[in-house]
Write a protein that holds these residues in place. Structure first.
Motif, short mmCIF file in Angstrom:
data_model
loop_
_atom_site.label_atom_id
_atom_site.label_comp_id
_atom_site.label_asym_id
_atom_site.label_seq_id
_atom_site.Cartn_x
_atom_site.Cartn_y
_atom_site.Cartn_z
N THR A 18 -47.04 3.46 -120.93
CA THR A 18 -47.30 3.77 -121.61
C THR A 18 -48.17 2.80 -122.66
N ASP A 19 -48.71 1.52 -121.95
CA ASP A 19 -48.92 0.35 -122.18
C ASP A 19 -50.36 0.70 -122.81
N SER A 20 -51.61 -0.64 -121.91
CA SER A 20 -52.56 -0.29 -122.42
C SER A 20 -53.41 -0.16 -121.28
N HIS A 21 -53.06 -0.13 -120.06
CA HIS A 21 -53.73 0.24 -118.61
C HIS A 21 -53.36 1.89 -118.34
N SER A 22 -54.97 2.23 -118.04
CA SER A 22 -54.39 3.72 -117.47
C SER A 22 -54.24 3.62 -115.67
N TYR A 23 -54.31 2.52 -115.35
CA TYR A 23 -53.60 2.72 -114.07
C TYR A 23 -55.18 3.46 -112.75
N THR A 24 -56.57 3.16 -112.70
CA THR A 24 -57.34 4.10 -112.09
C THR A 24 -57.63 3.12 -111.28
N MET A 25 -57.85 3.11 -109.60
CA MET A 25 -58.28 2.22 -109.72
C MET A 25 -59.87 1.05 -110.21
N GLN A 26 -60.54 2.14 -110.42
CA GLN A 26 -61.89 1.58 -111.14
C GLN A 26 -61.13 0.14 -112.46
N GLU A 27 -59.38 0.00 -112.90
CA GLU A 27 -59.55 -1.12 -113.80
C GLU A 27 -58.47 -1.56 -112.95
N PHE A 28 -58.21 -1.49 -111.50
CA PHE A 28 -58.15 -2.22 -110.27
C PHE A 28 -59.12 -3.00 -110.79
N ALA A 29 -59.93 -2.63 -110.00
CA ALA A 29 -61.83 -3.29 -109.14
C ALA A 29 -61.96 -4.13 -110.26
N LEU A 30 -61.50 -4.01 -111.63
CA LEU A 30 -62.05 -5.11 -112.78
C LEU A 30 -61.60 -5.73 -113.04
N ARG A 31 -60.47 -6.05 -112.73
CA ARG A 31 -59.17 -7.25 -112.73
C ARG A 31 -59.25 -7.73 -111.38
N TYR A 32 -58.86 -7.33 -109.83
CA TYR A 32 -59.03 -8.07 -108.83
C TYR A 32 -59.80 -7.94 -107.84
N PHE A 33 -60.98 -7.09 -107.87
CA PHE A 33 -61.93 -7.37 -107.49
C PHE A 33 -62.57 -8.18 -107.26
N ARG A 34 -63.88 -8.38 -105.89
CA ARG A 34 -64.70 -9.61 -105.94
C ARG A 34 -65.98 -8.97 -106.93
N LYS A 35 -66.73 -9.87 -107.94
CA LYS A 35 -67.81 -8.92 -108.82
C LYS A 35 -68.51 -9.23 -108.51
N PRO A 36 -69.88 -8.42 -108.03
CA PRO A 36 -71.04 -8.24 -107.46
C PRO A 36 -72.02 -9.40 -108.71
N GLN A 37 -73.13 -9.82 -108.40
CA GLN A 37 -73.72 -10.75 -109.22
C GLN A 37 -74.62 -9.45 -110.31
N THR A 38 -74.64 -8.99 -109.73
CA THR A 38 -75.58 -7.42 -110.12
C THR A 38 -74.65 -6.60 -111.01
N VAL A 161 -52.04 3.25 -106.94
CA VAL A 161 -52.01 3.80 -106.06
C VAL A 161 -51.47 5.23 -106.02
N THR A 162 -50.41 4.97 -106.83
CA THR A 162 -49.52 6.19 -107.54
C THR A 162 -50.51 7.35 -108.38
N LYS A 163 -50.79 6.70 -109.52
CA LYS A 163 -51.62 7.19 -110.18
C LYS A 163 -52.80 8.16 -109.38
N PHE A 164 -53.52 7.20 -108.19
CA PHE A 164 -54.51 8.13 -106.87
C PHE A 164 -54.21 9.24 -106.62
N LEU A 165 -53.29 8.90 -105.50
CA LEU A 165 -52.72 10.00 -105.70
C LEU A 165 -52.17 11.17 -106.13
N GLN A 166 -51.80 10.87 -107.22
CA GLN A 166 -51.31 11.97 -108.31
C GLN A 166 -52.69 12.76 -108.65
N ASP A 167 -53.71 12.09 -108.76
CA ASP A 167 -54.87 12.80 -109.39
C ASP A 167 -55.49 13.07 -108.38
#
Length: 509
Positions: A18-38, A161-167
């Protein structure tokens, strides 16, 4: 940047905190996806919308991996997998000469590369999120339900992934099956091995269920349905429920054996083995029997009684549970119990009587004497039901030296002069070699002391194979070997016991 793919997959990850993570895919994308210049130039609502688009359905193929990968070859493979996914889902036209099955195999083969798994997980989640066409979206979900059962994501991606499937569960039926498949993968490691052609064809037709026949002792067959990711322990739990067994400890004392043709290959399946991985050969069959006997027996279920009776009876008639040839009264009583267990009302014929005597003893006893004693026993046991006779037979067998062991017939053993074939008993604690005539133990080897097992080829064409065992302490290492027709089966069963009782056995194959 590459933390999501550089961490090894693990089957035992910590519970979501129960820390600061909400474990949404948007959060994962911000942390690990390539960031578009826009994205760097946006703020407020525009920024939030742009972040959400990173994990939402795309109409066009990606030009580089979603996750920031340092390896260019892996990134190129990610582009290939995204295109194959779009083609499988129907968002892009299929290549000439390729069908859905080809594309499905291509995707699963790419998933065999551990560095690509997180990327492909993210790709399929992205493509099923906000997809405008339900039929195409359903194809993406069907692939995700397969992916979760075959290969695990990394420990980093797992909670997302677990959170995505649960939601997604309330609105998407396949999300629930994907959750179940992922839970199995966490527990048993995933199927890993790619499925055969026939299984994938059935999957694409929506036919994920197949009927399986399990052979029980005594010739009883049990039919049950299995699915793509059913494992051996689930089948055993179902079989045990039919016998009134619910205690986990007792369930673990049963095993499924894989037999090819007429005993060509006999080995117990590990609890976490996926049945669709092993039942690919039309010449193999599954048999169930009890291997452990630590849990007290209870005779409160007819199926329980009949299966245990049949297993014990077979060992007795084969001469593995040995009584003395001079024990006429005991042989006669056991013959009478067998006769009553068949619920026969007529006296036994001479042919019946011979069938009730163990093969190794048939030429060493007086059939006339046994027949007379058996008649006395039948009069004393008059009124016993078939089930009561079977219980009495099992109780009588429990008094014999090798009851509770898996028993093999040994033809020769190193450093021992044997007058004839000897009996080798195996349980989860040790091996015990016994002289069948005197019923005295000749040697005992603790399984905990084993260091190495080695299968020995026959010394001559048509000869008997053997099994060499290295055991003992570092100060007193010892080696012995046994020559027996079922050497391979013995090896497999020893490994099964070691695997089920200890987490690690260095040096063993």
């Amino acid at each position: 940047n590459s933390e999501a793919t550089s961490l090894p997959s693990s089957m035992a990850y910590a519970s979501l905190s129960t820390d600061s993570h909400s474990y949404t895919m948007q959060e994962f994308a911000l942390r690990y996806f390539r960031k578009p210049q826009t994205l760097l130039d946006l703020t407020g609502g525009a920024e939030a919308k742009a972040v959400a688009s990173l994990v939402q359905h795309s109409k066009v193929p990606i030009q580089e991996s979603l996750i920031s990968l340092s390896d260019e070859d892996t990134s190129r493979q990610a582009v290939t997998s995204f295109k194959a996914l779009m083609q499988f889902m129907g968002d892009q036209s299929k290549p000439w000469g390729k069908n859905e099955l080809d594309l499905l195999y291509k995707l699963l083969k790419l998933c065999q590369e551990e560095n690509l798994r997180d990327e492909i997980y993210c790709q399929v989640i992205k493509q099923v999120t906000g997809h405008p066409r339900p039929d195409h979206c359903a194809r993406g979900w069907s692939f995700l339900s397969l992916l979760t059962g075959f290969f695990p994501p990394s420990t980093t991606l797992m909670p997302y992934v677990t959170k995505f499937l649960q939601d997604s569960g309330p609105s998407q039926e396949l999300a629930q099956s994907s959750q179940e498949h992922l839970q199995r993968t966490v527990k048993y490691g995933g199927r890993q091995r790619l499925p055969p052609l026939e299984e994938m064809q059935a999957f694409l037709k929506g036919q994920a269920v197949r009927e399986l026949l399990i052979h029980l002792p005594g010739g009883t067959d049990y039919k049950m349905n299995i699915r793509t990711f059913t494992v051996a322990t689930e089948v055993l739990e179902e079989l045990c429920r039919q016998m009134g067994i619910t205690e986990p400890q007792e369930v673990q004392e049963f095993a499924l054996f894989l037999i090819k043709r007429e005993g060509e290959l006999v080995r117990p399946l590990r609890p976490g083995e996926y049945l669709n991985n092993v039942m690919v050969n039309p010449h193999v069959s599954l048999h169930s029997r009890r291997l452990g006997w630590e849990t007290p027996l209870h005779f409160d279920n007819p199926t329980y009684v009949s299966t245990h009776y049949s297993q014990v009876l077979r060992d007795y008639l084969q001469g593995k549970l040995r009584v003395s040839a001079q024990a006429d009264a005991e042989i006669a009583r056991l013959a009478a119990l067998q006769h009553l267990s068949k619920d026969k009302k007529t006296p036994p014929s001479e042919q019946d009587l011979l069938a009730y005597i163990p093969k190794p003893l048939q030429w060493g006893v007086s059939v006339t004497t046994i027949k007379g004693l058996m008649g006395q026993e039948l009069r004393q046991l008059q009124g016993q039901s078939s089930q009561e006779a079977q219980i009495s037979f099992i109780e009588a067998m429990r008094q014999l030296p090798l009851f509770g062991y898996t028993i093999y017939v040994v033809l020769r053993a190193s450093e021992l002069t044997l007058p004839g074939p000897s009996l080798l008993g195996l349980n989860h604690q040790h091996l015990l070699l016994m002289d069948p005539s005197s019923q005295k133990p000749l040697c005992s080897i603790s399984l905990k002391s084993l260091h190495r097992l080695h299968l020995l080829s026959p010394q001559e064409v048509g000869g008997t194979p053997g099994l060499e065992l290295n055991y003992g302490s570092a100060d007193n290492p010892q080696t012995t070997w046994f020559e027996l027709p079922q050497a391979q089966e013995l090896l497999n069963t020893i490994l099964f016991f070691l695997d089920s009782t200890c987490s690690r056995w260095p040096g063993l194959p």
